[in-house]
Design a protein around this motif. Structure first.
Motif, PDB file in Angstrom:
ATOM      1  N   ASN A 130     -13.636  35.778   8.505  1.00  0.00           N
ATOM      2  CA  ASN A 130     -14.012  37.095   8.004  1.00  0.00           C
ATOM      3  C   ASN A 130     -15.180  37.722   8.753  1.00  0.00           C
ATOM      4  N   ASN A 131     -15.598  37.083   9.860  1.00  0.00           N
ATOM      5  CA  ASN A 131     -16.724  37.620  10.632  1.00  0.00           C
ATOM      6  C   ASN A 131     -17.909  37.935   9.717  1.00  0.00           C
ATOM      7  N   LEU A 132     -18.308  36.931   8.977  1.00  0.00           N
ATOM      8  CA  LEU A 132     -19.342  37.094   7.954  1.00  0.00           C
ATOM      9  C   LEU A 132     -20.622  37.702   8.522  1.00  0.00           C
ATOM     10  N   VAL A 133     -21.071  38.757   7.879  1.00  0.00           N
ATOM     11  CA  VAL A 133     -22.373  39.366   8.162  1.00  0.00           C
ATOM     12  C   VAL A 133     -23.132  39.396   6.838  1.00  0.00           C
ATOM     13  N   ILE A 134     -24.270  38.724   6.777  1.00  0.00           N
ATOM     14  CA  ILE A 134     -25.021  38.608   5.531  1.00  0.00           C
ATOM     15  C   ILE A 134     -26.086  39.702   5.468  1.00  0.00           C
ATOM     16  N   PRO A 135     -25.980  40.610   4.502  1.00  0.00           N
ATOM     17  CA  PRO A 135     -26.959  41.697   4.388  1.00  0.00           C
ATOM     18  C   PRO A 135     -28.299  41.195   3.863  1.00  0.00           C
ATOM     19  N   ASP A 136     -29.330  42.033   3.972  1.00  0.00           N
ATOM     20  CA  ASP A 136     -30.659  41.623   3.536  1.00  0.00           C
ATOM     21  C   ASP A 136     -31.152  42.374   2.303  1.00  0.00           C
ATOM     22  N   ASN A 137     -30.346  43.289   1.767  1.00  0.00           N
ATOM     23  CA  ASN A 137     -30.788  43.997   0.564  1.00  0.00           C
ATOM     24  C   ASN A 137     -29.989  43.523  -0.650  1.00  0.00           C
ATOM     25  N   GLU A 138     -30.582  43.688  -1.805  1.00  0.00           N
ATOM     26  CA  GLU A 138     -30.039  43.106  -3.031  1.00  0.00           C
ATOM     27  C   GLU A 138     -28.668  43.664  -3.402  1.00  0.00           C
ATOM     28  N   GLU A 139     -28.490  44.961  -3.282  1.00  0.00           N
ATOM     29  CA  GLU A 139     -27.215  45.573  -3.663  1.00  0.00           C
ATOM     30  C   GLU A 139     -26.065  45.057  -2.813  1.00  0.00           C
ATOM     31  N   ASN A 140     -26.273  45.021  -1.492  1.00  0.00           N
ATOM     32  CA  ASN A 140     -25.218  44.554  -0.597  1.00  0.00           C
ATOM     33  C   ASN A 140     -24.990  43.052  -0.715  1.00  0.00           C
ATOM     34  N   LEU A 141     -26.055  42.303  -1.005  1.00  0.00           N
ATOM     35  CA  LEU A 141     -25.894  40.865  -1.222  1.00  0.00           C
ATOM     36  C   LEU A 141     -25.040  40.609  -2.461  1.00  0.00           C
ATOM     37  N   THR A 142     -25.287  41.375  -3.509  1.00  0.00           N
ATOM     38  CA  THR A 142     -24.474  41.244  -4.724  1.00  0.00           C
ATOM     39  C   THR A 142     -23.015  41.553  -4.423  1.00  0.00           C
ATOM     40  N   GLN A 143     -22.791  42.611  -3.634  1.00  0.00           N
ATOM     41  CA  GLN A 143     -21.420  42.973  -3.268  1.00  0.00           C
ATOM     42  C   GLN A 143     -20.762  41.869  -2.450  1.00  0.00           C
ATOM     43  N   LEU A 144     -21.523  41.252  -1.540  1.00  0.00           N
ATOM     44  CA  LEU A 144     -20.984  40.139  -0.738  1.00  0.00           C
ATOM     45  C   LEU A 144     -20.602  38.967  -1.635  1.00  0.00           C
ATOM     46  N   LEU A 145     -21.463  38.644  -2.593  1.00  0.00           N
ATOM     47  CA  LEU A 145     -21.167  37.535  -3.502  1.00  0.00           C
ATOM     48  C   LEU A 145     -19.905  37.823  -4.309  1.00  0.00           C
ATOM     49  N   GLU A 178     -17.371  39.873  -3.498  1.00  0.00           N
ATOM     50  CA  GLU A 178     -16.202  39.846  -2.626  1.00  0.00           C
ATOM     51  C   GLU A 178     -15.823  38.412  -2.268  1.00  0.00           C
ATOM     52  N   THR A 179     -16.833  37.562  -2.081  1.00  0.00           N
ATOM     53  CA  THR A 179     -16.562  36.172  -1.710  1.00  0.00           C
ATOM     54  C   THR A 179     -16.000  35.376  -2.871  1.00  0.00           C
ATOM     55  N   ILE A 180     -16.641  35.472  -4.031  1.00  0.00           N
ATOM     56  CA  ILE A 180     -16.256  34.668  -5.195  1.00  0.00           C
ATOM     57  C   ILE A 180     -15.001  35.209  -5.867  1.00  0.00           C
ATOM     58  N   GLU A 181     -14.930  36.535  -6.043  1.00  0.00           N
ATOM     59  CA  GLU A 181     -13.812  37.131  -6.783  1.00  0.00           C
ATOM     60  C   GLU A 181     -12.569  37.324  -5.913  1.00  0.00           C
ATOM     61  N   ASP A 182     -12.759  37.887  -4.723  1.00  0.00           N
ATOM     62  CA  ASP A 182     -11.614  38.282  -3.904  1.00  0.00           C
ATOM     63  C   ASP A 182     -11.279  37.271  -2.812  1.00  0.00           C
ATOM     64  N   GLY A 183     -12.311  36.822  -2.077  1.00  0.00           N
ATOM     65  CA  GLY A 183     -12.061  35.929  -0.948  1.00  0.00           C
ATOM     66  C   GLY A 183     -11.519  34.574  -1.361  1.00  0.00           C
ATOM     67  N   TYR A 184     -12.301  33.851  -2.157  1.00  0.00           N
ATOM     68  CA  TYR A 184     -11.907  32.503  -2.571  1.00  0.00           C
ATOM     69  C   TYR A 184     -11.321  32.453  -3.980  1.00  0.00           C
ATOM     70  N   LYS A 185     -11.493  33.537  -4.744  1.00  0.00           N
ATOM     71  CA  LYS A 185     -10.958  33.605  -6.110  1.00  0.00           C
ATOM     72  C   LYS A 185     -11.445  32.423  -6.955  1.00  0.00           C
ATOM     73  N   PHE A 186     -12.730  32.099  -6.810  1.00  0.00           N
ATOM     74  CA  PHE A 186     -13.319  31.022  -7.598  1.00  0.00           C
ATOM     75  C   PHE A 186     -13.546  31.439  -9.049  1.00  0.00           C
ATOM     76  N   ALA A 187     -13.739  32.729  -9.268  1.00  0.00           N
ATOM     77  CA  ALA A 187     -13.955  33.248 -10.623  1.00  0.00           C
ATOM     78  C   ALA A 187     -13.424  34.670 -10.679  1.00  0.00           C
ATOM     79  N   PRO A 188     -12.875  35.091 -11.827  1.00  0.00           N
ATOM     80  CA  PRO A 188     -12.341  36.457 -11.923  1.00  0.00           C
ATOM     81  C   PRO A 188     -13.416  37.530 -11.876  1.00  0.00           C
ATOM     82  N   LYS A 189     -14.664  37.159 -12.241  1.00  0.00           N
ATOM     83  CA  LYS A 189     -15.733  38.156 -12.226  1.00  0.00           C
ATOM     84  C   LYS A 189     -17.078  37.476 -12.012  1.00  0.00           C
ATOM     85  N   LEU A 190     -17.919  38.107 -11.186  1.00  0.00           N
ATOM     86  CA  LEU A 190     -19.283  37.631 -10.952  1.00  0.00           C
ATOM     87  C   LEU A 190     -20.245  38.789 -11.202  1.00  0.00           C
ATOM     88  N   SER A 191     -21.336  38.499 -11.884  1.00  0.00           N
ATOM     89  CA  SER A 191     -22.378  39.503 -12.070  1.00  0.00           C
ATOM     90  C   SER A 191     -23.704  38.928 -11.605  1.00  0.00           C
TER      91      SER A 191
END
Length: 257
Positions: free
Chosen positions: A150-165, A167-180
């Motif tokens: 996925n050519n991972l690029v890790i952002p440095d701000n809180e909003e984008n980090l939350t979005q990355l988490l 996308e990774t947990i819910e959509d990418g690996y589907k480890f959980a249906p929802k993350l907050s």
């Protein structure tokens, strides 16, 4: 003889075949020249074709989430016991590359209080600064996979980090249906809602109440490592708790330096 167990797709296909048979039977006992009879024939053919399609592309049921959840449990328990026997009783820390000189986030289990300020050279056992054990976090293979696929690029701000988490947990690996995620100063509270692998968390806690903080599982480790690298700060998992009724798992991380 081993019994044949049908999954939901196979069951749906069989039901479609049954409906198709009913429609064809109605057509056979009705007036062949009636337009209604033709509608039954067409409906039966559609049901039959849909059933064939469903049966052809139906796969077996996925592995039981309970089994997937307990797979990493023994590894976390073992590392927790090893670090405890070596005199390391504190929380694990996720060290960004700036601290260790490595190209990736590393996990550090100190023997004493650690403030995240002192550096560390490469190696398993620290020779400078507070003594402790430096290891590769349990999530490292997941992060490597994200970088390759996925050519991972890790952002440095809180909003984008939350979005990355998410996308990774819910959509990418589907480890959980929802993350907050909730950011509050130097604290980040992450909740995996309706976590399918909560049985693994229960096994780890039964092994030792300190296991989650001393030897984080790949899920919590993944969140801690991504935050550590994105914010370029030392991160520790302070607490991990479960809500049995809703099957939620909440991990509280603290950012140090």
């Amino acid at each position: 003889m081993k019994p044949i167990i049908l999954n939901k797709y196979s069951t749906a296909a069989i039901l479609l075949f049954a409906v198709a048979a009913v429609f064809i039977d109605i057509a056979l006992i009705s007036n062949p020249g009636d337009i209604t009879t033709a509608a039954f024939v067409i409906s039966g053919m559609v049901c039959a074709m849909t059933g064939i399609f469903t049966l052809t592309f139906s796969a077996g049921e996925p592995v039981d989430p309970r089994l997937l959840g307990i797979l990493p449990a023994q590894g976390s328990i073992n590392l927790c016991r090893i670090t405890h026997h070596l005199g390391m009783n504190g929380h694990a820390y996720f060290l960004p590359p700036r601290i260790t000189g490595e190209t990736k986030v590393m996990q550090f289990n100190p023997t004493s209080t650690y403030d995240g300020e002192q550096g560390s050279e490469k190696g398993s056992f620290r020779q400078k600064g507070p003594a402790g054990l430096v290891t590769t976090p349990s999530c490292d293979l997941l992060i490597q996979d994200l970088r390759k696929r996925n050519n991972l690029v890790i952002p440095d701000n809180e909003e984008n980090l939350t979005q990355l988490l998410r996308e990774t947990i819910e959509d990418g690996y589907k480890f959980a249906p929802k993350l907050s995620a909730r950011w509050n100063g130097s604290t980040v509270t992450i909740t995996f809602h309706d976590y399918p692998s909560i049985d693994g968390c229960k096994v780890i806690v039964q092994g030792s109440p300190d296991c989650c903080s001393m030897s984080p599982c790949p899920m919590c480790s993944l969140c801690g490592a991504l935050i550590a690298e994105g914010k370029d700060k030392v991160v520790t998992l302070n607490q991990c708790s479960m809500t049995a009724s809703s099957r939620d798992v909440t991990a509280i991380f603290t950012l140090l330096s």
